[in-house]
Motif scaffolding. Structure first.
Motif, PDB file in Angstrom:
ATOM      1  N   ALA A 118      -0.256   5.570   1.419  1.00  0.00           N
ATOM      2  CA  ALA A 118       0.643   6.454   0.674  1.00  0.00           C
ATOM      3  C   ALA A 118       0.464   7.903   1.134  1.00  0.00           C
ATOM      4  CB  ALA A 118       0.328   6.345  -0.816  1.00  0.00           C
ATOM      5  N   VAL A 141       1.014   9.030  -8.462  1.00  0.00           N
ATOM      6  CA  VAL A 141      -0.309   8.501  -8.815  1.00  0.00           C
ATOM      7  C   VAL A 141      -1.359   9.613  -8.707  1.00  0.00           C
ATOM      8  CG1 VAL A 141      -2.010   6.702  -8.319  1.00  0.00           C
ATOM      9  CG2 VAL A 141       0.419   6.261  -7.902  1.00  0.00           C
ATOM     10  N   VAL A 153      -7.797   6.281 -12.018  1.00  0.00           N
ATOM     11  CA  VAL A 153      -6.463   6.256 -11.411  1.00  0.00           C
ATOM     12  C   VAL A 153      -5.405   6.236 -12.512  1.00  0.00           C
ATOM     13  CG1 VAL A 153      -4.861   4.902  -9.994  1.00  0.00           C
ATOM     14  CG2 VAL A 153      -7.282   5.037  -9.365  1.00  0.00           C
ATOM     15  N   MET A 155      -1.380   6.099 -13.140  1.00  0.00           N
ATOM     16  CA  MET A 155      -0.051   5.943 -12.565  1.00  0.00           C
ATOM     17  C   MET A 155       0.932   6.577 -13.539  1.00  0.00           C
ATOM     18  SD  MET A 155      -0.125   2.553 -10.431  1.00  0.00           S
ATOM     19  CE  MET A 155      -0.974   1.454 -11.504  1.00  0.00           C
ATOM     20  N   GLU A 282      -6.681   1.243  -1.223  1.00  0.00           N
ATOM     21  CA  GLU A 282      -8.041   1.768  -1.334  1.00  0.00           C
ATOM     22  C   GLU A 282      -9.000   0.885  -0.561  1.00  0.00           C
ATOM     23  OE1 GLU A 282     -10.042   1.219  -5.038  1.00  0.00           O
ATOM     24  OE2 GLU A 282      -9.485  -0.881  -5.143  1.00  0.00           O
TER      25      GLU A 282
HETATM   26  P1  AMP Z   1      -7.559   2.238  -6.849  1.00  0.00           P
HETATM   27  O1  AMP Z   1      -8.746   2.490  -7.715  1.00  0.00           O
HETATM   28  O2  AMP Z   1      -7.244   3.305  -5.866  1.00  0.00           O
HETATM   29  O3  AMP Z   1      -7.560   0.852  -6.277  1.00  0.00           O
HETATM   30  O4  AMP Z   1      -6.337   2.104  -7.845  1.00  0.00           O
HETATM   31  C1  AMP Z   1      -6.336   1.159  -8.874  1.00  0.00           C
HETATM   32  C2  AMP Z   1      -5.002   0.477  -8.939  1.00  0.00           C
HETATM   33  O5  AMP Z   1      -3.971   1.437  -9.086  1.00  0.00           O
HETATM   34  C3  AMP Z   1      -4.628  -0.276  -7.677  1.00  0.00           C
HETATM   35  O6  AMP Z   1      -5.151  -1.555  -7.645  1.00  0.00           O
HETATM   36  C4  AMP Z   1      -3.128  -0.283  -7.757  1.00  0.00           C
HETATM   37  O7  AMP Z   1      -2.698  -1.280  -8.665  1.00  0.00           O
HETATM   38  C5  AMP Z   1      -2.826   1.041  -8.366  1.00  0.00           C
HETATM   39  N1  AMP Z   1      -2.514   2.066  -7.355  1.00  0.00           N
HETATM   40  C6  AMP Z   1      -3.394   2.901  -6.777  1.00  0.00           C
HETATM   41  N2  AMP Z   1      -2.780   3.718  -5.893  1.00  0.00           N
HETATM   42  C7  AMP Z   1      -1.468   3.406  -5.940  1.00  0.00           C
HETATM   43  C8  AMP Z   1      -0.298   3.909  -5.267  1.00  0.00           C
HETATM   44  N3  AMP Z   1      -0.367   4.943  -4.410  1.00  0.00           N
HETATM   45  N4  AMP Z   1       0.884   3.343  -5.564  1.00  0.00           N
HETATM   46  C9  AMP Z   1       0.969   2.339  -6.462  1.00  0.00           C
HETATM   47  N5  AMP Z   1      -0.086   1.830  -7.126  1.00  0.00           N
HETATM   48  C10 AMP Z   1      -1.294   2.349  -6.870  1.00  0.00           C
END
Ligand code: AMP
Ligand code: GLY
Length: 420
Positions: A118, A141, A153, A155, A282
Protein backbone atom coordinates in the motif's frame (compact mmCIF):
# COMPACT_ATOMS: atom_id res chain seq x y z
CA UNK A 1 20.23 -33.05 20.85
CA UNK A 2 18.92 -30.89 23.69
CA UNK A 3 16.38 -28.33 22.53
CA UNK A 4 14.87 -25.30 24.27
CA UNK A 5 11.65 -23.66 23.05
CA UNK A 6 10.84 -20.19 24.40
CA UNK A 7 7.16 -19.32 24.79
CA UNK A 8 3.92 -20.58 26.30
CA UNK A 9 1.20 -20.42 23.65
CA UNK A 10 -0.57 -22.79 21.28
CA UNK A 11 2.12 -22.02 18.71
CA UNK A 12 4.85 -23.27 21.03
CA UNK A 13 2.85 -26.35 22.08
CA UNK A 14 2.41 -27.30 18.41
CA UNK A 15 6.15 -26.81 17.77
CA UNK A 16 7.02 -28.86 20.87
CA UNK A 17 4.65 -31.65 19.80
CA UNK A 18 6.12 -31.80 16.27
CA UNK A 19 9.75 -31.55 17.40
CA UNK A 20 9.42 -34.12 20.18
CA UNK A 21 8.54 -36.75 17.56
CA UNK A 22 11.82 -36.34 15.72
CA UNK A 23 14.44 -38.94 16.80
CA UNK A 24 17.09 -36.17 16.78
CA UNK A 25 15.36 -34.64 19.78
CA UNK A 26 16.78 -36.30 22.93
CA UNK A 27 15.61 -33.77 25.47
CA UNK A 28 13.08 -30.96 25.11
CA UNK A 29 12.64 -28.08 27.54
CA UNK A 30 9.97 -25.40 27.16
CA UNK A 31 10.22 -22.14 29.06
CA UNK A 32 7.93 -21.17 30.56
CA UNK A 33 5.58 -23.58 28.71
CA UNK A 34 2.02 -24.52 29.64
CA UNK A 35 0.08 -27.50 30.98
CA UNK A 36 -0.19 -29.11 27.53
CA UNK A 37 3.49 -28.76 26.73
CA UNK A 38 4.29 -30.58 29.97
CA UNK A 39 3.10 -33.80 28.26
CA UNK A 40 5.89 -33.63 25.64
CA UNK A 41 8.59 -31.55 27.35
CA UNK A 42 9.98 -30.40 30.68
CA UNK A 43 8.54 -26.97 31.48
CA UNK A 44 10.69 -24.60 33.53
CA UNK A 45 10.35 -20.94 34.54
CA UNK A 46 12.57 -18.40 32.77
CA UNK A 47 12.38 -14.68 31.90
CA UNK A 48 12.40 -15.13 28.12
CA UNK A 49 12.84 -11.37 27.57
CA UNK A 50 16.25 -11.43 29.26
CA UNK A 51 18.94 -12.53 26.79
CA UNK A 52 21.62 -13.05 29.45
CA UNK A 53 19.23 -15.17 31.53
CA UNK A 54 18.30 -17.26 28.47
CA UNK A 55 22.00 -17.86 27.67
CA UNK A 56 22.78 -18.84 31.28
CA UNK A 57 19.79 -21.20 31.34
CA UNK A 58 20.80 -22.77 28.00
CA UNK A 59 24.36 -23.32 29.21
CA UNK A 60 23.20 -24.79 32.52
CA UNK A 61 20.94 -27.28 30.70
CA UNK A 62 23.47 -28.10 27.93
CA UNK A 63 21.09 -26.84 25.23
CA UNK A 64 22.23 -27.33 21.61
CA UNK A 65 19.39 -25.48 19.89
CA UNK A 66 17.16 -22.61 21.03
CA UNK A 67 13.87 -21.90 19.23
CA UNK A 68 12.34 -18.50 19.97
CA UNK A 69 8.52 -18.52 19.57
CA UNK A 70 7.13 -14.99 20.15
CA UNK A 71 8.15 -11.64 18.63
CA UNK A 72 8.87 -9.69 21.83
CA UNK A 73 12.10 -11.55 22.79
CA UNK A 74 13.23 -11.42 19.15
CA UNK A 75 12.75 -7.64 19.03
CA UNK A 76 14.53 -7.39 22.40
CA UNK A 77 17.66 -9.12 21.05
CA UNK A 78 17.39 -12.53 22.68
CA UNK A 79 18.41 -14.11 19.34
CA UNK A 80 21.56 -11.94 19.28
CA UNK A 81 22.43 -13.05 22.82
CA UNK A 82 21.96 -16.78 22.10
CA UNK A 83 23.94 -16.63 18.84
CA UNK A 84 26.57 -14.50 20.58
CA UNK A 85 27.09 -17.40 23.02
CA UNK A 86 27.65 -19.77 20.05
CA UNK A 87 24.42 -21.64 20.59
CA UNK A 88 22.40 -22.57 17.52
CA UNK A 89 19.30 -20.36 17.39
CA UNK A 90 16.08 -20.21 15.38
CA UNK A 91 14.76 -16.65 15.05
CA UNK A 92 16.20 -13.38 13.75
CA UNK A 93 18.49 -10.90 15.44
CA UNK A 94 16.92 -7.67 16.71
CA UNK A 95 17.88 -5.61 13.66
CA UNK A 96 16.18 -8.11 11.31
CA UNK A 97 13.20 -8.39 13.69
CA UNK A 98 12.53 -4.75 12.76
CA UNK A 99 10.51 -6.25 9.89
CA UNK A 100 7.81 -6.81 12.53
CA UNK A 101 8.80 -4.33 15.22
CA UNK A 102 8.59 -1.27 12.94
CA UNK A 103 5.99 -0.82 10.24
CA UNK A 104 7.91 2.15 8.81
CA UNK A 105 11.03 -0.04 8.51
CA UNK A 106 9.10 -2.62 6.46
CA UNK A 107 7.70 0.09 4.21
CA UNK A 108 11.25 1.37 3.62
CA UNK A 109 12.41 -2.13 2.69
CA UNK A 110 9.48 -2.51 0.27
CA UNK A 111 10.32 0.85 -1.30
CA UNK A 112 13.99 -0.09 -1.61
CA UNK A 113 13.22 -3.34 -3.43
CA UNK A 114 10.05 -2.30 -5.29
CA UNK A 115 7.82 -4.84 -3.52
CA UNK A 116 4.10 -4.18 -4.12
CA UNK A 117 2.42 -2.78 -0.98
CA UNK A 118 0.00 0.00 0.00
CA UNK A 119 1.08 3.61 -0.64
CA UNK A 120 1.99 5.26 2.68
CA UNK A 121 3.25 8.19 4.68
CA UNK A 122 5.35 8.04 7.87
CA UNK A 123 4.90 10.71 10.55
CA UNK A 124 6.31 11.71 13.90
CA UNK A 125 3.95 14.63 14.53
CA UNK A 126 0.17 14.90 14.56
CA UNK A 127 -0.18 18.04 12.41
CA UNK A 128 1.63 16.54 9.40
CA UNK A 129 -0.25 13.25 9.82
CA UNK A 130 -3.60 15.07 9.94
CA UNK A 131 -2.72 17.06 6.82
CA UNK A 132 -1.83 13.82 4.96
CA UNK A 133 -5.14 12.23 5.99
CA UNK A 134 -7.00 15.36 4.75
CA UNK A 135 -5.41 15.12 1.30
CA UNK A 136 -5.91 11.34 0.96
CA UNK A 137 -9.46 11.05 2.35
CA UNK A 138 -11.11 7.87 3.68
CA UNK A 139 -11.17 4.88 3.88
CA UNK A 140 -7.58 4.94 5.12
CA UNK A 141 -5.50 2.85 7.54
CA UNK A 142 -3.72 4.37 10.56
CA UNK A 143 -0.99 2.26 12.20
CA UNK A 144 1.13 2.66 15.31
CA UNK A 145 4.69 2.03 14.11
CA UNK A 146 5.82 -0.27 16.91
CA UNK A 147 4.72 -3.56 18.52
CA UNK A 148 1.19 -3.14 19.91
CA UNK A 149 0.15 -6.78 20.41
CA UNK A 150 -1.82 -6.73 17.15
CA UNK A 151 -3.98 -3.81 18.29
CA UNK A 152 -2.24 -0.82 16.73
CA UNK A 153 -4.08 -0.81 13.39
CA UNK A 154 -7.18 1.35 12.85
CA UNK A 155 -9.09 0.99 9.62
CA UNK A 156 -10.88 4.31 9.38
CA UNK A 157 -13.90 4.31 7.09
CA UNK A 158 -14.56 8.06 7.45
CA UNK A 159 -12.40 11.18 7.66
CA UNK A 160 -13.44 12.07 11.26
CA UNK A 161 -12.57 8.51 12.38
CA UNK A 162 -9.18 8.77 10.68
CA UNK A 163 -8.38 12.13 12.30
CA UNK A 164 -9.46 10.82 15.70
CA UNK A 165 -7.22 7.77 15.27
CA UNK A 166 -4.24 10.00 14.45
CA UNK A 167 -4.89 12.10 17.58
CA UNK A 168 -5.35 9.01 19.78
CA UNK A 169 -2.05 7.53 18.62
CA UNK A 170 -0.07 10.71 19.17
CA UNK A 171 -1.84 11.10 22.55
CA UNK A 172 -0.29 7.79 23.60
CA UNK A 173 -3.14 5.27 23.21
CA UNK A 174 -0.58 2.65 22.20
CA UNK A 175 2.24 3.98 24.37
CA UNK A 176 5.66 4.13 22.73
CA UNK A 177 4.45 2.04 19.79
CA UNK A 178 2.47 5.11 18.62
CA UNK A 179 5.11 7.85 18.83
CA UNK A 180 5.61 7.20 15.12
CA UNK A 181 2.62 6.58 12.87
CA UNK A 182 2.32 5.02 9.43
CA UNK A 183 -0.72 5.96 7.32
CA UNK A 184 -1.62 3.65 4.45
CA UNK A 185 -3.87 3.36 1.48
CA UNK A 186 -6.80 1.03 2.26
CA UNK A 187 -6.32 -2.14 0.21
CA UNK A 188 -9.16 -4.39 -0.90
CA UNK A 189 -9.02 -8.09 -1.76
CA UNK A 190 -8.69 -11.38 0.08
CA UNK A 191 -6.09 -11.85 2.83
CA UNK A 192 -3.73 -14.80 3.09
CA UNK A 193 -0.61 -15.66 5.03
CA UNK A 194 2.53 -17.19 3.64
CA UNK A 195 5.31 -18.74 5.72
CA UNK A 196 8.84 -18.94 4.42
CA UNK A 197 12.06 -19.90 6.15
CA UNK A 198 15.28 -18.09 5.37
CA UNK A 199 18.79 -18.79 6.62
CA UNK A 200 19.77 -15.28 5.57
CA UNK A 201 20.39 -16.25 1.95
CA UNK A 202 18.37 -19.30 0.92
CA UNK A 203 14.58 -19.42 1.05
CA UNK A 204 12.25 -22.35 1.70
CA UNK A 205 8.47 -21.82 1.58
CA UNK A 206 6.75 -23.95 4.21
CA UNK A 207 3.10 -23.34 3.57
CA UNK A 208 0.18 -20.96 3.39
CA UNK A 209 -2.65 -20.38 5.85
CA UNK A 210 -5.55 -18.10 6.53
CA UNK A 211 -6.69 -17.08 9.97
CA UNK A 212 -9.90 -15.56 11.36
CA UNK A 213 -9.12 -12.42 13.31
CA UNK A 214 -12.58 -11.38 14.50
CA UNK A 215 -14.03 -12.87 17.68
CA UNK A 216 -17.43 -13.95 16.39
CA UNK A 217 -19.00 -15.84 13.50
CA UNK A 218 -19.37 -14.05 10.18
CA UNK A 219 -16.17 -12.03 10.87
CA UNK A 220 -18.06 -9.90 13.42
CA UNK A 221 -16.95 -8.50 16.75
CA UNK A 222 -13.61 -7.24 18.03
CA UNK A 223 -10.21 -8.16 16.60
CA UNK A 224 -8.36 -10.96 18.39
CA UNK A 225 -5.01 -12.71 18.06
CA UNK A 226 -6.82 -15.23 15.83
CA UNK A 227 -9.81 -17.52 16.45
CA UNK A 228 -8.93 -20.27 14.01
CA UNK A 229 -6.97 -21.03 10.86
CA UNK A 230 -6.62 -23.45 8.01
CA UNK A 231 -3.83 -24.49 5.69
CA UNK A 232 -3.30 -24.36 2.76
CA UNK A 233 -5.06 -21.09 1.87
CA UNK A 234 -7.04 -21.48 -1.35
CA UNK A 235 -6.38 -17.89 -2.49
CA UNK A 236 -2.61 -18.61 -2.63
CA UNK A 237 -2.68 -20.40 -5.99
CA UNK A 238 0.61 -21.45 -7.61
CA UNK A 239 0.57 -18.33 -9.77
CA UNK A 240 -0.03 -15.98 -6.81
CA UNK A 241 2.63 -17.81 -4.78
CA UNK A 242 5.17 -17.42 -7.63
CA UNK A 243 4.48 -13.69 -7.82
CA UNK A 244 4.72 -13.34 -4.03
CA UNK A 245 8.08 -15.10 -4.06
CA UNK A 246 9.65 -13.21 -6.94
CA UNK A 247 8.18 -9.74 -6.33
CA UNK A 248 8.08 -9.57 -2.51
CA UNK A 249 9.86 -12.33 -0.54
CA UNK A 250 13.06 -12.83 -2.56
CA UNK A 251 13.69 -9.06 -2.93
CA UNK A 252 13.09 -8.56 0.83
CA UNK A 253 15.56 -11.29 1.85
CA UNK A 254 18.12 -9.94 -0.64
CA UNK A 255 17.67 -6.35 0.61
CA UNK A 256 18.10 -7.43 4.25
CA UNK A 257 21.33 -9.25 3.35
CA UNK A 258 22.56 -6.27 1.31
CA UNK A 259 22.13 -4.04 4.37
CA UNK A 260 24.24 -6.38 6.47
CA UNK A 261 21.25 -7.47 8.57
CA UNK A 262 20.37 -10.86 7.06
CA UNK A 263 17.05 -12.32 8.12
CA UNK A 264 17.28 -15.78 9.66
CA UNK A 265 14.08 -17.38 10.88
CA UNK A 266 10.50 -17.62 9.70
CA UNK A 267 9.06 -14.72 7.75
CA UNK A 268 5.27 -14.67 8.09
CA UNK A 269 3.99 -12.47 5.30
CA UNK A 270 0.42 -11.19 5.23
CA UNK A 271 -0.84 -10.43 1.72
CA UNK A 272 -3.86 -8.81 0.23
CA UNK A 273 -4.63 -10.60 -3.04
CA UNK A 274 -6.73 -8.95 -5.70
CA UNK A 275 -7.04 -9.99 -9.36
CA UNK A 276 -4.18 -12.45 -8.90
CA UNK A 277 -1.79 -9.78 -7.58
CA UNK A 278 -0.45 -10.13 -4.02
CA UNK A 279 0.49 -6.96 -2.14
CA UNK A 280 2.24 -6.98 1.23
CA UNK A 281 0.13 -6.01 4.26
CA UNK A 282 2.72 -6.80 6.91
CA UNK A 283 5.58 -9.01 7.97
CA UNK A 284 5.91 -10.91 11.22
CA UNK A 285 9.19 -12.50 12.19
CA UNK A 286 7.75 -15.56 13.94
CA UNK A 287 5.09 -18.16 13.26
CA UNK A 288 1.47 -17.07 13.41
CA UNK A 289 -0.65 -18.27 16.27
CA UNK A 290 -2.90 -20.23 15.47
CA UNK A 291 -1.56 -20.64 11.90
CA UNK A 292 1.47 -22.52 13.25
CA UNK A 293 -0.75 -25.22 14.76
CA UNK A 294 -2.18 -26.02 11.31
CA UNK A 295 1.30 -26.05 9.74
CA UNK A 296 2.73 -28.29 12.49
CA UNK A 297 0.08 -30.99 12.19
CA UNK A 298 0.78 -31.08 8.44
CA UNK A 299 4.59 -31.12 8.72
CA UNK A 300 5.00 -33.28 11.85
CA UNK A 301 8.52 -34.33 12.84
CA UNK A 302 10.17 -32.72 9.78
CA UNK A 303 9.53 -29.36 11.43
CA UNK A 304 12.74 -29.93 13.41
CA UNK A 305 14.74 -30.67 10.22
CA UNK A 306 13.68 -27.43 8.54
CA UNK A 307 14.17 -25.25 11.62
CA UNK A 308 17.65 -26.75 12.11
CA UNK A 309 18.57 -26.21 8.45
CA UNK A 310 17.41 -22.63 8.83
CA UNK A 311 19.64 -22.06 11.87
CA UNK A 312 22.60 -23.92 10.32
CA UNK A 313 22.43 -22.11 6.96
CA UNK A 314 21.70 -25.22 4.89
CA UNK A 315 18.20 -24.51 3.59
CA UNK A 316 19.46 -24.91 0.00
CA UNK A 317 19.97 -28.62 0.76
CA UNK A 318 16.62 -29.08 2.48
CA UNK A 319 13.15 -29.75 1.23
CA UNK A 320 9.72 -30.26 2.68
CA UNK A 321 7.84 -33.47 1.92
CA UNK A 322 4.23 -32.45 1.67
CA UNK A 323 1.42 -34.88 2.18
CA UNK A 324 -1.30 -33.55 -0.11
CA UNK A 325 -3.48 -32.73 2.90
CA UNK A 326 -5.35 -29.94 4.65
CA UNK A 327 -5.39 -28.82 8.28
CA UNK A 328 -7.72 -26.73 10.35
CA UNK A 329 -7.53 -25.36 13.89
CA UNK A 330 -10.32 -23.96 16.04
CA UNK A 331 -9.44 -21.73 18.98
CA UNK A 332 -11.43 -22.10 22.20
CA UNK A 333 -11.27 -18.88 24.18
CA UNK A 334 -12.51 -17.86 27.61
CA UNK A 335 -15.94 -16.16 27.60
CA UNK A 336 -15.31 -12.41 27.37
CA UNK A 337 -12.07 -12.64 25.36
CA UNK A 338 -10.61 -10.38 23.88
CA UNK A 339 -12.03 -8.21 26.70
CA UNK A 340 -12.06 -9.22 30.37
CA UNK A 341 -12.34 -12.91 31.20
CA UNK A 342 -12.10 -15.19 34.22
CA UNK A 343 -9.28 -17.61 34.94
CA UNK A 344 -9.39 -20.88 36.86
CA UNK A 345 -12.36 -22.77 35.38
CA UNK A 346 -11.78 -26.52 34.96
CA UNK A 347 -11.66 -28.02 31.45
CA UNK A 348 -12.83 -31.60 30.85
CA UNK A 349 -12.76 -33.98 27.90
CA UNK A 350 -9.20 -33.14 26.88
CA UNK A 351 -8.42 -36.77 26.09
CA UNK A 352 -10.97 -36.83 23.25
CA UNK A 353 -8.28 -36.75 20.53
CA UNK A 354 -5.91 -39.26 22.13
CA UNK A 355 -6.73 -42.12 19.76
CA UNK A 356 -6.94 -40.05 16.58
CA UNK A 357 -3.63 -39.69 14.69
CA UNK A 358 -5.20 -36.89 12.64
CA UNK A 359 -6.11 -34.69 15.62
CA UNK A 360 -4.31 -32.85 18.42
CA UNK A 361 -5.51 -30.58 21.20
CA UNK A 362 -2.83 -27.90 21.56
CA UNK A 363 -2.94 -25.85 24.75
CA UNK A 364 -2.44 -22.09 24.94
CA UNK A 365 -3.53 -20.48 28.23
CA UNK A 366 -3.81 -23.54 30.49
CA UNK A 367 -2.46 -24.36 33.92
CA UNK A 368 -2.55 -27.55 35.95
CA UNK A 369 -3.97 -27.02 39.44
CA UNK A 370 -4.35 -30.03 41.78
CA UNK A 371 -4.18 -32.44 38.85
CA UNK A 372 -6.87 -30.61 36.87
CA UNK A 373 -6.33 -28.59 33.70
CA UNK A 374 -7.71 -25.08 34.17
CA UNK A 375 -8.11 -22.02 31.95
CA UNK A 376 -5.34 -19.49 32.51
CA UNK A 377 -5.59 -17.08 29.57
CA UNK A 378 -7.78 -15.57 26.84
CA UNK A 379 -7.10 -18.07 24.08
CA UNK A 380 -7.01 -21.43 25.85
CA UNK A 381 -7.17 -24.43 23.46
CA UNK A 382 -6.58 -25.20 19.78
CA UNK A 383 -8.48 -28.14 18.36
CA UNK A 384 -6.28 -29.04 15.39
CA UNK A 385 -6.99 -31.68 12.75
CA UNK A 386 -5.96 -32.76 9.30
CA UNK A 387 -7.71 -34.54 6.47
CA UNK A 388 -7.46 -35.33 2.77
CA UNK A 389 -9.74 -32.37 2.17
CA UNK A 390 -10.49 -29.24 4.14
CA UNK A 391 -14.06 -30.48 4.56
CA UNK A 392 -12.77 -33.66 6.22
CA UNK A 393 -10.48 -31.73 8.59
CA UNK A 394 -13.35 -29.37 9.37
CA UNK A 395 -15.76 -32.19 10.19
CA UNK A 396 -13.20 -33.91 12.41
CA UNK A 397 -12.43 -30.71 14.36
CA UNK A 398 -16.06 -29.76 14.95
CA UNK A 399 -16.92 -33.31 16.04
CA UNK A 400 -14.07 -33.25 18.58
CA UNK A 401 -14.77 -29.80 20.00
CA UNK A 402 -18.22 -30.95 21.08
CA UNK A 403 -16.50 -33.45 23.39
CA UNK A 404 -14.62 -30.76 25.28
CA UNK A 405 -16.41 -29.97 28.49
CA UNK A 406 -15.77 -26.31 29.23
CA UNK A 407 -18.91 -24.16 29.62
CA UNK A 408 -16.77 -21.10 30.38
CA UNK A 409 -15.31 -21.15 26.85
CA UNK A 410 -16.54 -20.25 23.35
CA UNK A 411 -15.44 -20.78 19.76
CA UNK A 412 -16.38 -19.75 16.24
CA UNK A 413 -18.62 -22.14 14.33
CA UNK A 414 -17.44 -21.01 10.88
CA UNK A 415 -13.68 -21.60 10.71
CA UNK A 416 -12.70 -22.22 7.09
CA UNK A 417 -15.97 -20.89 5.64
CA UNK A 418 -14.34 -18.94 2.83
CA UNK A 419 -12.68 -22.04 1.42
CA UNK A 420 -15.42 -24.61 2.08
P1 AMP B 1 -1.35 -5.51 10.46
O1 AMP B 1 -1.13 -5.52 11.94
O2 AMP B 1 -0.54 -4.53 9.70
O3 AMP B 1 -1.36 -6.89 9.88
O4 AMP B 1 -2.88 -5.14 10.27
C1 AMP B 1 -3.89 -5.91 10.86
C2 AMP B 1 -4.99 -6.14 9.87
O5 AMP B 1 -5.47 -4.90 9.37
C3 AMP B 1 -4.56 -6.89 8.63
O6 AMP B 1 -4.59 -8.26 8.81
C4 AMP B 1 -5.58 -6.44 7.62
O7 AMP B 1 -6.80 -7.13 7.82
C5 AMP B 1 -5.81 -5.02 8.01
N1 AMP B 1 -4.98 -4.08 7.22
C6 AMP B 1 -3.76 -3.63 7.55
N2 AMP B 1 -3.28 -2.79 6.62
C7 AMP B 1 -4.25 -2.68 5.68
C8 AMP B 1 -4.37 -1.94 4.45
N3 AMP B 1 -3.41 -1.09 4.04
N4 AMP B 1 -5.50 -2.07 3.75
C9 AMP B 1 -6.50 -2.88 4.18
N5 AMP B 1 -6.45 -3.60 5.32
C10 AMP B 1 -5.34 -3.51 6.06
N1 GLY C 1 -2.72 -15.05 13.98
C1 GLY C 1 -2.04 -13.86 13.69
C2 GLY C 1 -0.74 -13.69 14.33
O1 GLY C 1 -0.17 -14.59 14.91
O2 GLY C 1 -0.21 -12.58 14.24
Amino acid sequence: MNILILGSGGREHALAWAISQNPKCDNLICAPGNAGMAAVATCLPLDIMDGAAVVAFAQQHHIDFVIIGPEAPLAAGVGDAVRGANILCFGPNADAAQLEASKAFTKEICAACNAPTAAYGHFSDAAAARAYVQTKGAPIVIKADGLAAGKGVIMAMTLPEALAAVDDMFDGQFGNAGTEVVIEEFMTGEEASFFILSDGKNILPIGTAQDHKRAYDGDKGPNTGGMGAYSPAAVMTDAVTQKAMSEIIEPTIAEMARRGTPFQGVLFAGFMVENGQPRLVEYNVRFGDPECQALCIRLGAQMLEVLLACAEGTLDKTQVNWADDHALTIVMAANGYPGDYQKGSVIGGLDCADDDPKAQIFHAGTKEIDGKITANGGRVLNITTRGDTLAEAHERAYALIKKINWPEGFYRKDIGWRAL
